[in-house]
Design a protein around this motif. Structure first.
Motif, PDB file in Angstrom:
ATOM      1  N   ASN A  64       0.846  -1.384   0.132  1.00  0.00           N
ATOM      2  CA  ASN A  64       0.092   0.086  -0.134  1.00  0.00           C
ATOM      3  C   ASN A  64       0.773   1.525  -0.122  1.00  0.00           C
ATOM      4  OD1 ASN A  64      -2.195  -1.403  -0.070  1.00  0.00           O
ATOM      5  ND2 ASN A  64      -2.415  -1.531   2.287  1.00  0.00           N
ATOM      6  N   GLU A  65       1.883   1.183   0.739  1.00  0.00           N
ATOM      7  CA  GLU A  65       2.953   2.209   0.825  1.00  0.00           C
ATOM      8  C   GLU A  65       3.530   2.547  -0.450  1.00  0.00           C
ATOM      9  OE1 GLU A  65       7.196   3.332   2.788  1.00  0.00           O
ATOM     10  OE2 GLU A  65       5.534   2.161   4.090  1.00  0.00           O
ATOM     11  N   LEU A  66       3.671   1.615  -1.269  1.00  0.00           N
ATOM     12  CA  LEU A  66       4.824   1.800  -2.413  1.00  0.00           C
ATOM     13  C   LEU A  66       3.720   1.636  -3.905  1.00  0.00           C
ATOM     14  CD1 LEU A  66       7.897  -0.195  -1.593  1.00  0.00           C
ATOM     15  CD2 LEU A  66       7.468   2.435  -1.643  1.00  0.00           C
ATOM     16  N   GLN A  67       2.737   1.096  -3.859  1.00  0.00           N
ATOM     17  CA  GLN A  67       1.912   0.761  -4.975  1.00  0.00           C
ATOM     18  C   GLN A  67       1.736   2.020  -6.227  1.00  0.00           C
ATOM     19  OE1 GLN A  67      -2.262   0.130  -4.542  1.00  0.00           O
ATOM     20  NE2 GLN A  67      -2.414  -0.768  -6.335  1.00  0.00           N
ATOM     21  N   GLU A  68       1.341   3.272  -5.582  1.00  0.00           N
ATOM     22  CA  GLU A  68       1.358   4.502  -6.328  1.00  0.00           C
ATOM     23  C   GLU A  68       2.673   4.857  -6.918  1.00  0.00           C
ATOM     24  OE1 GLU A  68      -0.588   9.133  -6.302  1.00  0.00           O
ATOM     25  OE2 GLU A  68      -0.529   7.822  -4.609  1.00  0.00           O
ATOM     26  N   LYS A  69       3.675   4.856  -6.215  1.00  0.00           N
ATOM     27  CA  LYS A  69       4.859   4.974  -6.493  1.00  0.00           C
ATOM     28  C   LYS A  69       5.449   4.135  -7.795  1.00  0.00           C
ATOM     29  CE  LYS A  69       7.059   7.313  -2.516  1.00  0.00           C
ATOM     30  NZ  LYS A  69       5.821   7.263  -1.683  1.00  0.00           N
ATOM     31  N   ILE A  70       5.224   2.835  -7.391  1.00  0.00           N
ATOM     32  CA  ILE A  70       5.667   1.884  -8.418  1.00  0.00           C
ATOM     33  C   ILE A  70       4.964   1.812  -9.796  1.00  0.00           C
ATOM     34  CG2 ILE A  70       5.784  -0.564  -8.949  1.00  0.00           C
ATOM     35  CD1 ILE A  70       7.924   0.638  -7.230  1.00  0.00           C
ATOM     36  N   LEU A  71       3.444   2.073  -9.579  1.00  0.00           N
ATOM     37  CA  LEU A  71       2.712   2.087 -10.867  1.00  0.00           C
ATOM     38  C   LEU A  71       2.981   3.417 -11.410  1.00  0.00           C
ATOM     39  CD1 LEU A  71       0.368   1.260 -12.468  1.00  0.00           C
ATOM     40  CD2 LEU A  71      -1.231   2.463 -10.920  1.00  0.00           C
ATOM     41  N   ASN A  72       3.477   4.358 -10.946  1.00  0.00           N
ATOM     42  CA  ASN A  72       4.052   5.673 -11.728  1.00  0.00           C
ATOM     43  C   ASN A  72       5.142   5.229 -12.568  1.00  0.00           C
ATOM     44  OD1 ASN A  72       1.685   7.355 -10.839  1.00  0.00           O
ATOM     45  ND2 ASN A  72       2.728   8.539  -9.172  1.00  0.00           N
ATOM     46  N   ILE A  73       6.155   4.859 -11.990  1.00  0.00           N
ATOM     47  CA  ILE A  73       7.284   4.294 -12.783  1.00  0.00           C
ATOM     48  C   ILE A  73       6.959   3.306 -13.946  1.00  0.00           C
ATOM     49  CG2 ILE A  73       9.537   3.026 -12.582  1.00  0.00           C
ATOM     50  CD1 ILE A  73       9.501   3.977  -9.565  1.00  0.00           C
ATOM     51  N   LEU A  74       5.911   2.553 -13.619  1.00  0.00           N
ATOM     52  CA  LEU A  74       5.685   1.358 -14.719  1.00  0.00           C
ATOM     53  C   LEU A  74       4.736   2.096 -15.708  1.00  0.00           C
ATOM     54  CD1 LEU A  74       4.846  -1.624 -12.326  1.00  0.00           C
ATOM     55  CD2 LEU A  74       6.852  -1.504 -13.801  1.00  0.00           C
ATOM     56  N   SER A  75       4.225   2.872 -15.523  1.00  0.00           N
ATOM     57  CA  SER A  75       3.225   3.828 -16.383  1.00  0.00           C
ATOM     58  C   SER A  75       3.972   4.771 -17.283  1.00  0.00           C
ATOM     59  CB  SER A  75       2.078   4.388 -15.787  1.00  0.00           C
ATOM     60  OG  SER A  75       1.523   3.505 -14.917  1.00  0.00           O
ATOM     61  N   TYR A  76       5.206   4.912 -17.309  1.00  0.00           N
ATOM     62  CA  TYR A  76       6.134   5.792 -17.939  1.00  0.00           C
ATOM     63  C   TYR A  76       5.916   5.751 -19.490  1.00  0.00           C
ATOM     64  CZ  TYR A  76      10.264   7.962 -19.821  1.00  0.00           C
ATOM     65  OH  TYR A  76      11.205   9.076 -20.409  1.00  0.00           O
ATOM     66  N   LYS A  77       5.452   6.763 -20.353  1.00  0.00           N
ATOM     67  CA  LYS A  77       5.195   6.813 -21.524  1.00  0.00           C
ATOM     68  C   LYS A  77       6.408   6.970 -22.453  1.00  0.00           C
ATOM     69  CE  LYS A  77       0.978   6.162 -20.647  1.00  0.00           C
ATOM     70  NZ  LYS A  77      -0.005   4.992 -21.010  1.00  0.00           N
ATOM     71  N   THR A  78       6.535   5.757 -23.362  1.00  0.00           N
ATOM     72  CA  THR A  78       7.761   6.041 -24.028  1.00  0.00           C
ATOM     73  C   THR A  78       7.555   4.787 -25.125  1.00  0.00           C
ATOM     74  OG1 THR A  78      10.256   6.019 -24.790  1.00  0.00           O
ATOM     75  CG2 THR A  78       9.317   4.690 -22.994  1.00  0.00           C
ATOM     76  N   PHE A 120       8.583  -4.509  -2.310  1.00  0.00           N
ATOM     77  CA  PHE A 120       7.030  -4.649  -1.702  1.00  0.00           C
ATOM     78  C   PHE A 120       7.142  -5.498  -0.393  1.00  0.00           C
ATOM     79  CE2 PHE A 120       5.110  -4.146  -6.077  1.00  0.00           C
ATOM     80  CZ  PHE A 120       4.644  -2.815  -6.183  1.00  0.00           C
ATOM     81  N   ASN A 121       8.087  -6.466  -0.379  1.00  0.00           N
ATOM     82  CA  ASN A 121       8.411  -7.045   0.832  1.00  0.00           C
ATOM     83  C   ASN A 121       8.893  -6.179   2.052  1.00  0.00           C
ATOM     84  OD1 ASN A 121       7.132 -10.082   0.549  1.00  0.00           O
ATOM     85  ND2 ASN A 121       8.423  -9.630  -1.654  1.00  0.00           N
ATOM     86  N   GLU A 122       9.764  -5.539   1.659  1.00  0.00           N
ATOM     87  CA  GLU A 122      10.642  -4.920   2.755  1.00  0.00           C
ATOM     88  C   GLU A 122      10.748  -3.532   2.820  1.00  0.00           C
ATOM     89  OE1 GLU A 122      12.235  -6.352   5.145  1.00  0.00           O
ATOM     90  OE2 GLU A 122      12.944  -8.305   4.492  1.00  0.00           O
ATOM     91  N   GLY A 123      10.119  -2.847   1.949  1.00  0.00           N
ATOM     92  CA  GLY A 123      10.100  -1.451   2.019  1.00  0.00           C
ATOM     93  C   GLY A 123      11.318  -0.863   1.710  1.00  0.00           C
ATOM     94  N   LEU A 124      11.457   0.526   1.368  1.00  0.00           N
ATOM     95  CA  LEU A 124      12.432   1.175   0.699  1.00  0.00           C
ATOM     96  C   LEU A 124      13.809   1.487   1.933  1.00  0.00           C
ATOM     97  CD1 LEU A 124      10.794   4.401  -0.910  1.00  0.00           C
ATOM     98  CD2 LEU A 124      11.524   2.460  -1.870  1.00  0.00           C
ATOM     99  N   GLU A 125      13.589   1.687   3.055  1.00  0.00           N
ATOM    100  CA  GLU A 125      14.679   1.686   3.733  1.00  0.00           C
ATOM    101  C   GLU A 125      15.264   0.407   4.020  1.00  0.00           C
ATOM    102  OE1 GLU A 125      15.740   3.425   8.615  1.00  0.00           O
ATOM    103  OE2 GLU A 125      13.707   3.525   7.657  1.00  0.00           O
ATOM    104  N   ALA A 126      14.549  -0.514   4.313  1.00  0.00           N
ATOM    105  CA  ALA A 126      15.218  -2.068   4.510  1.00  0.00           C
ATOM    106  C   ALA A 126      15.817  -2.354   3.266  1.00  0.00           C
ATOM    107  CB  ALA A 126      14.366  -2.888   5.529  1.00  0.00           C
TER     108      ALA A 126
END
Length: 239
Positions: A100-114, A219-225
């Motif tokens: 839930n914490e990372l879903q939006e950030k990751i989707l924005n990266i995956l949705s990059y248009k090129t 997704f399993n460990e989060g950014l800091e870890a």
């Protein structure tokens, strides 16, 4: 100056990001041939407790021998791969601790248009590096002038262009680079090899699967870890 040179791959494994973090500059080798069914176009996720290979659809405009990586285009006609991977991630990773914490950030990266595969992969790598607080400089081989040679000669010419003193290579390149050792020595460039020791981490589902793409770790460990886990596998050896 430490330099690494790698092809831009999709959803790279942990060792790829450790290599980026270790060097001063990371050069995307985008002037080589496209290799179909390679890490350039696919990588692993954990789906239903099994390794699953997700591939990006590419346009078949030329024969493989004529297709250069930087010119390879993504096919949006075959299927909507962005929706497909988002659905896979939601279905299989929604119960991970940091989804839930990372879903939006990751989707924005995956949705990059090129329309270009190379630019898509490079953007993914750069943006994930930012999330991991990796501040290495990036460049592309296609931006360098008068590059000549194949394999070891090409790598050497990039090193000379960048005035590096240490070239850091993946261990898998050692066999062919051994043939060019004298040339590197004459130019006062030392070669070191990354012998990454893949760490284990908290992973959803049964049985830990090693060497998945970076998305699984995030997704399993989060950014800091995740940054600290990546660095646990660091190991480099001199030629």
């Amino acid at each position: 100056m430490k330099l690494a040179i790698m092809q831009p791959t999709f959803n790279p494994w942990l060792g790829y990001f450790d290599l980026i973090d270790y060097v001063d500059e990371f050069v995307f080798l985008d002037t080589v041939q496209l290799a179909r069914r390679s890490w350039q176009v696919r990588n692993r996720l954990k789906i239903n407790n099994k390794e699953y290979m997700f591939s990006l659809p590419i346009k078949k405009e030329k024969s493989r021998d004529e297709t250069i990586l930087k010119d390879t285009r993504i096919s949006f006609e075959n299927y909507d791969f962005i929706s497909k991977i988002n659905t896979l991630l939601l279905k299989n990773y929604k119960k991970t601790k940091y989804f839930n914490e990372l879903q939006e950030k990751i989707l924005n990266i995956l949705s990059y248009k090129t329309e270009y595969l190379c630019e898509y992969n490079i953007n993914f790598i750069k943006e994930v590096s930012k999330l991991l607080d990796i501040n290495t400089s990036f460049s592309k081989s296609s931006s360098l002038e008068n590059l000549e040679g194949n394999k070891g000669d090409l790598i050497l010419n990039i090193c000379l262009n960048k005035s590096c003193k240490e070239y850091i290579s993946a261990l898998g390149s050692k066999e062919y680079l051994n043939k060019y050792l004298e040339k590197f020595k004459k130019n006062n460039i030392d070669i070191f090899y990354q012998d990454y020791k893949h760490p284990t981490y908290n992973q959803i589902g049964e049985n830990f699967i090693s060497q998945l793409g970076i998305l699984d770790l995030l997704f399993n460990e989060g950014l800091e870890a995740s940054k600290q886990i990546i660095l646990k596998g660091r190991y480099f050896v001199n030629n």
